[in-house]
Write a protein that holds these residues in place. Structure first.
Motif, PDB file in Angstrom:
ATOM      1  N   TYR A 530     -16.851 -33.649   3.992  1.00 17.50           N
ATOM      2  CA  TYR A 530     -17.278 -32.305   3.647  1.00 17.50           C
ATOM      3  C   TYR A 530     -17.538 -32.214   2.146  1.00 17.50           C
ATOM      4  CZ  TYR A 530     -12.791 -30.904   1.536  1.00 17.50           C
ATOM      5  OH  TYR A 530     -11.696 -30.798   0.719  1.00 17.50           O
ATOM      6  N   ARG A 531     -18.394 -31.279   1.804  1.00 19.04           N
ATOM      7  CA  ARG A 531     -18.690 -30.984   0.411  1.00 19.04           C
ATOM      8  C   ARG A 531     -18.381 -29.519   0.180  1.00 19.04           C
ATOM      9  NH1 ARG A 531     -23.651 -32.671  -3.435  1.00 19.04           N
ATOM     10  NH2 ARG A 531     -23.609 -30.919  -4.882  1.00 19.04           N
ATOM     11  N   GLY A 532     -17.464 -29.257  -0.712  1.00 23.71           N
ATOM     12  CA  GLY A 532     -17.069 -27.892  -1.013  1.00 23.71           C
ATOM     13  C   GLY A 532     -17.684 -27.418  -2.310  1.00 23.71           C
ATOM     14  N   THR A 533     -18.132 -26.164  -2.317  1.00 24.11           N
ATOM     15  CA  THR A 533     -18.705 -25.546  -3.506  1.00 24.11           C
ATOM     16  C   THR A 533     -18.040 -24.194  -3.721  1.00 24.11           C
ATOM     17  OG1 THR A 533     -20.860 -26.604  -3.143  1.00 24.11           O
ATOM     18  CG2 THR A 533     -20.807 -24.685  -4.601  1.00 24.11           C
ATOM     19  N   ALA A 534     -17.395 -24.031  -4.868  1.00 25.79           N
ATOM     20  CA  ALA A 534     -16.787 -22.757  -5.232  1.00 25.79           C
ATOM     21  C   ALA A 534     -17.399 -22.302  -6.546  1.00 25.79           C
ATOM     22  CB  ALA A 534     -15.272 -22.897  -5.362  1.00 25.79           C
ATOM     23  N   VAL A 535     -18.006 -21.124  -6.539  1.00 26.02           N
ATOM     24  CA  VAL A 535     -18.682 -20.596  -7.721  1.00 26.02           C
ATOM     25  C   VAL A 535     -18.124 -19.221  -8.051  1.00 26.02           C
ATOM     26  CG1 VAL A 535     -20.884 -19.902  -8.737  1.00 26.02           C
ATOM     27  CG2 VAL A 535     -20.791 -21.867  -7.183  1.00 26.02           C
ATOM     28  N   SER A 536     -17.671 -19.065  -9.287  1.00 25.72           N
ATOM     29  CA  SER A 536     -17.263 -17.762  -9.799  1.00 25.72           C
ATOM     30  C   SER A 536     -18.413 -17.215 -10.617  1.00 25.72           C
ATOM     31  CB  SER A 536     -16.001 -17.894 -10.664  1.00 25.72           C
ATOM     32  OG  SER A 536     -14.931 -18.417  -9.904  1.00 25.72           O
ATOM     33  N   ASN A 537     -19.031 -16.159 -10.119  1.00 26.17           N
ATOM     34  CA  ASN A 537     -20.257 -15.631 -10.710  1.00 26.17           C
ATOM     35  C   ASN A 537     -20.012 -15.174 -12.154  1.00 26.17           C
ATOM     36  OD1 ASN A 537     -22.525 -13.803 -11.330  1.00 26.17           O
ATOM     37  ND2 ASN A 537     -23.010 -14.018  -9.160  1.00 26.17           N
ATOM     38  N   ASP A 546     -15.179 -16.851 -19.337  1.00 31.04           N
ATOM     39  CA  ASP A 546     -15.532 -18.276 -19.316  1.00 31.04           C
ATOM     40  C   ASP A 546     -16.971 -18.522 -18.903  1.00 31.04           C
ATOM     41  OD1 ASP A 546     -15.496 -17.779 -16.611  1.00 31.04           O
ATOM     42  OD2 ASP A 546     -13.778 -19.053 -16.164  1.00 31.04           O
ATOM     43  N   GLY A 547     -17.765 -17.457 -18.715  1.00 26.97           N
ATOM     44  CA  GLY A 547     -19.171 -17.630 -18.405  1.00 26.97           C
ATOM     45  C   GLY A 547     -19.444 -18.146 -17.013  1.00 26.97           C
ATOM     46  N   GLY A 548     -18.519 -17.961 -16.115  1.00 27.78           N
ATOM     47  CA  GLY A 548     -18.692 -18.455 -14.742  1.00 27.78           C
ATOM     48  C   GLY A 548     -18.147 -19.858 -14.580  1.00 27.78           C
ATOM     49  N   ARG A 549     -17.873 -20.211 -13.334  1.00 24.88           N
ATOM     50  CA  ARG A 549     -17.208 -21.494 -13.046  1.00 24.88           C
ATOM     51  C   ARG A 549     -17.811 -22.125 -11.799  1.00 24.88           C
ATOM     52  NH1 ARG A 549     -11.965 -23.257 -14.420  1.00 24.88           N
ATOM     53  NH2 ARG A 549     -11.792 -21.258 -15.533  1.00 24.88           N
ATOM     54  N   VAL A 550     -18.039 -23.433 -11.842  1.00 21.53           N
ATOM     55  CA  VAL A 550     -18.527 -24.184 -10.696  1.00 21.53           C
ATOM     56  C   VAL A 550     -17.521 -25.283 -10.376  1.00 21.53           C
ATOM     57  CG1 VAL A 550     -20.346 -25.649  -9.755  1.00 21.53           C
ATOM     58  CG2 VAL A 550     -20.936 -23.756 -11.274  1.00 21.53           C
ATOM     59  N   ILE A 551     -17.089 -25.329  -9.112  1.00 19.73           N
ATOM     60  CA  ILE A 551     -16.169 -26.379  -8.647  1.00 19.73           C
ATOM     61  C   ILE A 551     -16.856 -27.119  -7.506  1.00 19.73           C
ATOM     62  CG2 ILE A 551     -13.918 -26.908  -7.654  1.00 19.73           C
ATOM     63  CD1 ILE A 551     -12.895 -24.282  -8.828  1.00 19.73           C
ATOM     64  N   LYS A 552     -16.921 -28.421  -7.611  1.00 22.69           N
ATOM     65  CA  LYS A 552     -17.479 -29.260  -6.557  1.00 22.69           C
ATOM     66  C   LYS A 552     -16.394 -30.215  -6.069  1.00 22.69           C
ATOM     67  CE  LYS A 552     -21.897 -28.136  -6.181  1.00 22.69           C
ATOM     68  NZ  LYS A 552     -22.557 -27.775  -4.919  1.00 22.69           N
ATOM     69  N   GLU A 553     -16.340 -30.381  -4.738  1.00 21.85           N
ATOM     70  CA  GLU A 553     -15.349 -31.285  -4.161  1.00 21.85           C
ATOM     71  C   GLU A 553     -15.958 -31.987  -2.959  1.00 21.85           C
ATOM     72  OE1 GLU A 553     -10.967 -30.275  -3.849  1.00 21.85           O
ATOM     73  OE2 GLU A 553     -11.566 -30.159  -1.734  1.00 21.85           O
ATOM     74  N   HIS A 554     -15.775 -33.278  -2.917  1.00 19.55           N
ATOM     75  CA  HIS A 554     -16.246 -34.071  -1.777  1.00 19.55           C
ATOM     76  C   HIS A 554     -15.062 -34.859  -1.228  1.00 19.55           C
ATOM     77  CE1 HIS A 554     -17.863 -37.657   0.288  1.00 19.55           C
ATOM     78  NE2 HIS A 554     -18.770 -36.803   0.729  1.00 19.55           N
ATOM     79  N   GLN A 555     -14.838 -34.762   0.079  1.00 17.53           N
ATOM     80  CA  GLN A 555     -13.741 -35.495   0.709  1.00 17.53           C
ATOM     81  C   GLN A 555     -14.256 -36.265   1.908  1.00 17.53           C
ATOM     82  OE1 GLN A 555      -9.662 -33.840   1.312  1.00 17.53           O
ATOM     83  NE2 GLN A 555     -10.082 -34.162   3.472  1.00 17.53           N
ATOM     84  N   ARG A 556     -13.737 -37.467   2.058  1.00 18.97           N
ATOM     85  CA  ARG A 556     -14.046 -38.288   3.230  1.00 18.97           C
ATOM     86  C   ARG A 556     -12.726 -38.681   3.893  1.00 18.97           C
ATOM     87  NH1 ARG A 556     -17.357 -43.501   2.113  1.00 18.97           N
ATOM     88  NH2 ARG A 556     -19.074 -41.996   2.084  1.00 18.97           N
ATOM     89  N   TYR A 557     -12.626 -38.340   5.174  1.00 17.12           N
ATOM     90  CA  TYR A 557     -11.447 -38.675   5.971  1.00 17.12           C
ATOM     91  C   TYR A 557     -11.886 -39.640   7.059  1.00 17.12           C
ATOM     92  CZ  TYR A 557      -7.521 -37.937   9.217  1.00 17.12           C
ATOM     93  OH  TYR A 557      -6.464 -38.115  10.065  1.00 17.12           O
ATOM     94  N   MET A 558     -11.286 -40.825   7.067  1.00 17.15           N
ATOM     95  CA  MET A 558     -11.690 -41.859   8.026  1.00 17.15           C
ATOM     96  C   MET A 558     -10.471 -42.357   8.791  1.00 17.15           C
ATOM     97  SD  MET A 558     -14.375 -44.118   5.759  1.00 17.15           S
ATOM     98  CE  MET A 558     -14.942 -44.981   7.222  1.00 17.15           C
ATOM     99  N   THR A 559     -10.650 -42.527  10.093  1.00 15.13           N
ATOM    100  CA  THR A 559      -9.595 -43.055  10.947  1.00 15.13           C
ATOM    101  C   THR A 559     -10.153 -44.180  11.808  1.00 15.13           C
ATOM    102  OG1 THR A 559      -8.522 -40.890  11.095  1.00 15.13           O
ATOM    103  CG2 THR A 559      -7.898 -42.508  12.730  1.00 15.13           C
ATOM    104  N   TYR A 560      -9.422 -45.279  11.833  1.00 11.62           N
ATOM    105  CA  TYR A 560      -9.742 -46.383  12.739  1.00 11.62           C
ATOM    106  C   TYR A 560      -8.548 -46.578  13.660  1.00 11.62           C
ATOM    107  CZ  TYR A 560     -13.156 -47.459   9.078  1.00 11.62           C
ATOM    108  OH  TYR A 560     -14.166 -47.389   8.159  1.00 11.62           O
ATOM    109  N   THR A 561      -8.795 -46.571  14.953  1.00 13.55           N
ATOM    110  CA  THR A 561      -7.724 -46.772  15.931  1.00 13.55           C
ATOM    111  C   THR A 561      -8.156 -47.835  16.930  1.00 13.55           C
ATOM    112  OG1 THR A 561      -7.028 -44.464  15.729  1.00 13.55           O
ATOM    113  CG2 THR A 561      -6.234 -45.688  17.641  1.00 13.55           C
TER     114      THR A 561
END
Length: 948
Positions: A530-537, A546-561
């Protein structure tokens, strides 16, 4: 001549083939003459079959050597019948047969009759009745002993926790293990289309769960997805659903009228000035009016009424001036503002649309089964700018390549897009619109209006919202009235978006050899990104600095069974024996990359490159490995007496190598009394079965790397340095163990019109995993350790009744009840430093943990009423017995002797007492279910209660 010879040979061969086959046709009905739709008709000894049509008819071509048909229907007795060549067959299936039902169990399936454990099955029909996005929410109220907790109403959210037969751990995880199509699943259940689910089975006791070893202590939920039904023809299904979302929570009885609110608040000020400050009635009246609005200590800050300037707003009678009119124009810095209250609940909440579409195609032939589906869901929230959108696809197919070889694959894809409130509406969030709307006084405006009452906008066309900190005519709300907050503005203009893709793919092969053996290998890969985007206008009030804020987050969850299963089944006369040997290895890897920047160039650019000041950046990788070897043996004598045993040896990477392996096992037995010859006279009893089991399981759900110290690389004057985490490693921590005893009775009466079960259980958790607080001087805040024991004792009652059954209508009533008692049974001496009401223990976060008490026993100041003179709350405080010298007397153990209690205000330091438990003592669920015969229309209602 040669051509003539070949023609004659072809004709002879054709007639020979025709002579070797036979066509069988007939009708399958129930005992009351109703046609059974979709009954499976198979040739005995073959893989050839078909399903009945809407009138119960079937036609099947079989080899001439086949002499019998096997006819089955869900919930009814399977019947073998002799083929009558050249005649239409009329086959009647007699009643329901609960014993022949096949349920999903650990690493396979089993007849319900042979199952010695405790399980509840929720089928596809029940799941589809619940209009839920997360399938686990469909379990609400369906299974005794299972509690579903939801802390969020965000579209797409699932249960915050699930508890099966009580809380078993203090700090380690209490949620059950989720198993998807036989493989442990740690991904998002919301990514699974509920229309693709065939059944969900809740396993509750050790006989059911012990094969999952390390992860089965808190119960197991098995999710089985759909595939083509054996012998069925091509089926195309289209399903469309529409619904409306609205706020269903009832409000407390609060003051909604601005006039009444002012009068009530004035009354409290008046009483304060007269009782606490000693003013006369006239002084108190004048002072209360003077401080009602503008006082920094008492004032409400806003005056939304206009009234004559030479008069008081509140009269001597405590009522608002009758000349006061709603709406007040205030001039501030050359601008006129119109002050009028808004209904924050109406402005915050809205009605929204939920729409869902699903298409599936399935087909089954003699050697191949195929199921494919696609689905689309759009669920809009009841708060603006919140929604959940999902697209899913699934392909489940298998093929019998050889008589001894079967291969298959089950693949699913999901794409999701989720817009949510910041902090998901957490009550602790400053700008939570839900909390503000329900708690703010009815005198405050949500919007900023000009002198004519028009809602104002800025140069960018954005509506101006009132944050209560001077933007609206210079007025400010007090701290208790959400000063500096406007949750609706933040939801509308800020962004909190998550977009994700997930793939779950399983490939498997079955090899049969030496008649009684079957080897199965399952290999599963699950990837969720998933790619998360949080923006404070930057144009909203709270983000101007602070003139606004941008946060970006990318997570990869992998399972091998990877699973390897070897099954051996053999019948010896009346004896039926089954043995399973298996190995399983699961590896989970999580990677995260995130960064934050401030001072945005434009509120429309939601990328990091659209802001210029670096704030923080992070990335990490964490992994978890679990490996187990297991064994299960099952024995059945004459389909009346059953026994089972299982053993698993598990290893978890969450513990030090010296303590990594654990042993888990179970024993179970059952006896179907109703099958005894001496019981046959009780014809009204369809089933009477008793069962019992005991076993031990483990729990390692504490997070990774807790057995060693962890460090973070930090910047010290431009040089890399190490900083220890707040959690101190403990190489001695090991498995939290859970011993589980279960005994019960299953029954069915009156041709299965009334059925159910009664069970009792006892769960004991030993060596609980606990985060022990450490002194600040140690440099750490806490450390994991094995600490104490706890038990859960309870009973469950589950009843199912078919009240009405006709050709076109049935009416079912379901009822389940759970009662259980939680108790801490052992604590280490180091955690018995406090003595409260006869118990030695420790206080933690508003609770008191002690032997003999429930885990979550409240430890709070106890309310003692209201002071009739001041209106202030009162609390109890102990009065201790003293001797003639005034010294406090103590008992033989050295504890002060309580003589009585007195009422004090909070400033006089009232004592804390044991104030009951947060754990409900029993839960009751009842449901009415009215499906039509063809299941095209259903009516279901659910009633739930919980009593502490």
């Amino acid at each position: 001549m040669k051509k003539l010879f070949l023609l004659l040979a072809a004709l002879i061969t054709t007639f020979a083939v025709m002579a070797q086959n036979q066509t069988v046709n007939g009708t399958v009905t129930s005992a009351d003459g109703e046609p059974l739709i979709g009954a499976t008709v198979m040739g005995v000894g073959t893989q050839m079959g078909t399903a009945t049509d809407v009138d119960g008819n079937f036609t099947l071509t079989l080899p001439a050597t086949v002499k019998k048909l096997q006819v089955s229907y869900v919930g009814m007795t399977t019947k073998d019948v002799n083929i009558t060549p050249g005649q239409k067959m009329n086959i009647v299936l007699d009643g329901t047969n609960m014993l022949d039902e096949v349920i999903t169990v650990a690493y396979g399936t089993a007849k319900k009759s042979a199952f010695t454990g405790s399980a509840t099955v929720i089928d596809a029909a029940e799941i589809e009745q619940s209009q839920v996005t997360n399938a686990l929410n469909a379990l609400q109220g369906k299974a005794a002993g299972t509690q579903i907790f939801n802390q969020s109403g965000q579209p797409g959210s699932g249960p915050s926790s699930i508890v099966i037969r009580g809380i078993s751990s203090l700090n380690a995880g209490n949620d059950p293990l989720i198993v998807l199509d036989g493989v442990p699943f740690g991904g998002s259940i919301t990514n699974i289309n509920t229309s693709d689910i065939e059944s969900m089975t809740i396993l509750k006791d050790a006989a059911s769960n012990a094969l999952y070893g390390a992860r089965g202590a808190n119960g197991v939920i098995l999710i089985t997805t759909k595939k083509a039904k054996s012998g069925s023809n091509a089926i195309v299904t289209l399903d469309a659903k529409w619904g409306q979302n609205s706020r269903a929570v009832q409000d407390y009885n609060t003051i909604q009228d601005p006039r009444l609110y002012f009068e009530t608040y004035y009354g409290s000020l008046y009483n304060y000035f007269t009782n606490e400050r000693g003013m006369s009635p006239t002084q108190a009246w004048q002072t209360a009016n003077a401080n009602l609005i503008n006082s920094s200590d008492y004032g409400l800050g806003y005056q939304p009424f206009s009234y004559p300037t030479n008069e008081y707003f509140i009269g001597r009678n405590g009522k608002v001036n009758p000349l006061a009119t709603p709406g007040n124009v205030v001039s501030y810095n050359g601008q006129d503002y119109f002050i009028t209250p808004d209904n924050w609940l109406d402005e915050t909440y809205t009605k929204s649309l939920r729409q869902e579409y699903n298409v599936s195609v399935s087909n089954s032939t003699q050697s191949t089964n195929f199921y494919a589906s696609i689905g689309y869901l759009k669920n809009e929230g009841i708060i603006a700018n919140t929604d959940y959108e999902r697209f899913t696809g699934r392909l489940n197919a298998d093929s019998q390549l050889k008589s001894w070889l079967k291969v298959g694959a089950n693949m699913a894809y999901a794409h999701t897009n989720n817009n949510a409130m910041g902090s998901d509406g957490s009550a602790t969030a400053v700008n939570n619109p839900l909390a503000i709307a329900t708690s703010i006084a009815p005198i405050y405006p949500m919007y900023i209006r000009d002198g004519k009452g028009n809602i104002m906008t800025n140069a960018d066309g954005m509506i101006l919202y009132d944050y209560g900190q001077g933007q609206n005519a210079g007025l400010s709300r007090p701290n208790g009235a959400s000063f500096g907050s406007n949750g609706v503005s933040d939801v509308l203009y800020n962004t909190n978006n998550t977009e994700g893709n997930s793939v779950n793919a399983t490939g498997y092969a079955e090899v049969r050899f030496l008649k009684d053996f079957k080897f199965t290998t399952n290999n599963t890969v699950y990837v969720n990104e998933y790619r998360g985007t949080a923006v404070s206008n930057p144009l909203t009030v709270n983000n101007l600095n602070d003139g606004g804020r941008v946060i970006k987050e990318h997570q990869r969850y992998m399972t091998y069974t990877y699973q390897q299963l070897l099954n051996w089944n053999r019948k010896f006369g009346l004896h039926d024996v089954g043995v399973l040997l298996g190995h399983e290895n699961s590896w989970i890897k999580t990677t995260l990359l995130g960064a934050t920047r401030t001072n945005m160039f434009s509120p429309g650019n939601h990328e990091l490159n659209g802001a210029v000041i670096d704030n923080s950046m992070e990335s990490y990788t964490t992994s978890y490995d679990n490996e187990g070897f297991f064994f299960r043996a099952q024995y059945d004598y004459d389909s009346k007496y059953f026994a089972s045993a299982s053993y698993r040896r598990d290893a978890s990477s969450r513990f030090h190598p010296d303590h990594r392996w654990g042993n888990f096992w179970s024993l179970g037995g059952a006896w179907i009394i109703s099958k005894e010859s001496w019981f046959e006279t009780a014809t009204w009893v369809d089933l009477l079965k008793i069962k019992a089991s005991y076993g031990e399981q483990g729990n390692d759900n504490i997070g990774n790397y807790r057995y060693t110290n962890n460090y973070t690389v930090v910047n010290v004057n431009g040089q890399p340095s190490l900083s220890a985490s707040s959690v101190k490693g403990n190489p001695d921590i090991t498995w939290e163990k859970n011993g589980n005893f279960n005994a019960g009775v299953e029954f069915a009466f009156f041709n299965n019109r009334l059925s159910g079960s009664f069970e009792t259980f006892y769960r004991k958790t030993s060596d609980m995993l606990y985060q022990k607080p450490l002194a600040a001087s140690s440099g750490f805040s806490n450390q994991w350790e094995n600490f104490g024991d706890m038990s859960n004792t309870g009973i469950e009652l589950d009843l199912h009744g078919r009240v009405i059954e006709t050709r076109d209508f049935t009416w079912d009533l379901n009822f389940n009840l759970t009662w259980y008692k939680n108790k801490v049974t052992r604590l280490p001496e180091t955690n018995k430093g406090n003595y409260v009401e006869g118990h030695y223990g420790t206080a933690s976060r508003g609770f008191f943990i002690a032997e003999g008490l429930p885990m979550y026993t409240y430890y709070l100041a106890q309310f003692a009423g209201v002071d009739q003179e001041t209106g202030m709350p009162l609390f109890w405080k102990n009065v201790y017995k003293t001797d003639e010298n005034g010294a406090v007397m103590k008992d033989a153990a050295g504890h002060p002797i309580v003589d009585s209690r007195k009422k004090v205000n909070y400033n006089e330091e009232p004592d804390q007492y044991l104030c009951g438990s947060a754990i409900p003592r029993h839960t009751v669920d009842s449901a009415r279910h009215s499906p039509s015969k063809d299941s095209t229309s259903r009516l279901t209602s659910l009633i739930r209660s919980a009593v502490k």
